[in-house]
Design a protein around this motif. Structure first.
Motif: not given
Length: 77
Positions: A46-72
């Motif tokens: 429902f919220c289309h705020k891109k946090t990174g690409h699933v194949l990025d080498s920094n996937f874990d960091q992008n996932l942490e950003v996603l968790k901390s920012e949540g759904c805007h």
């Protein structure tokens, strides 16, 4: 409609945004995430705020950003 006898022959109706608008995002990287057709990571469908690409080498960091920012879109305080 799911619980009224007059509509018992209808298929079950689910609108995921119903509870999210009242409680907040259920996914937001905690229980799930949405990967769009371009491979971009979003908190939920429902919220289309891109946090990174699933194949990025920094996937874990992008996932942490996603968790901390949540759904805007459905963020509740």
């Amino acid at each position: 409609m799911n619980f009224t006898k007059a509509y018992s022959s209808y298929p079950i109706i689910i609108y995921h945004g119903y509870y999210q608008r009242r409680i907040g995002c259920f996914s937001a990287g905690k229980k799930g995430m949405y990967i769009d057709t371009d491979g971009d990571m979003n908190a939920c469908p429902f919220c289309h705020k891109k946090t990174g690409h699933v194949l990025d080498s920094n996937f874990d960091q992008n996932l942490e950003v996603l968790k901390s920012e949540g759904c805007h879109t459905y963020h509740m305080n």
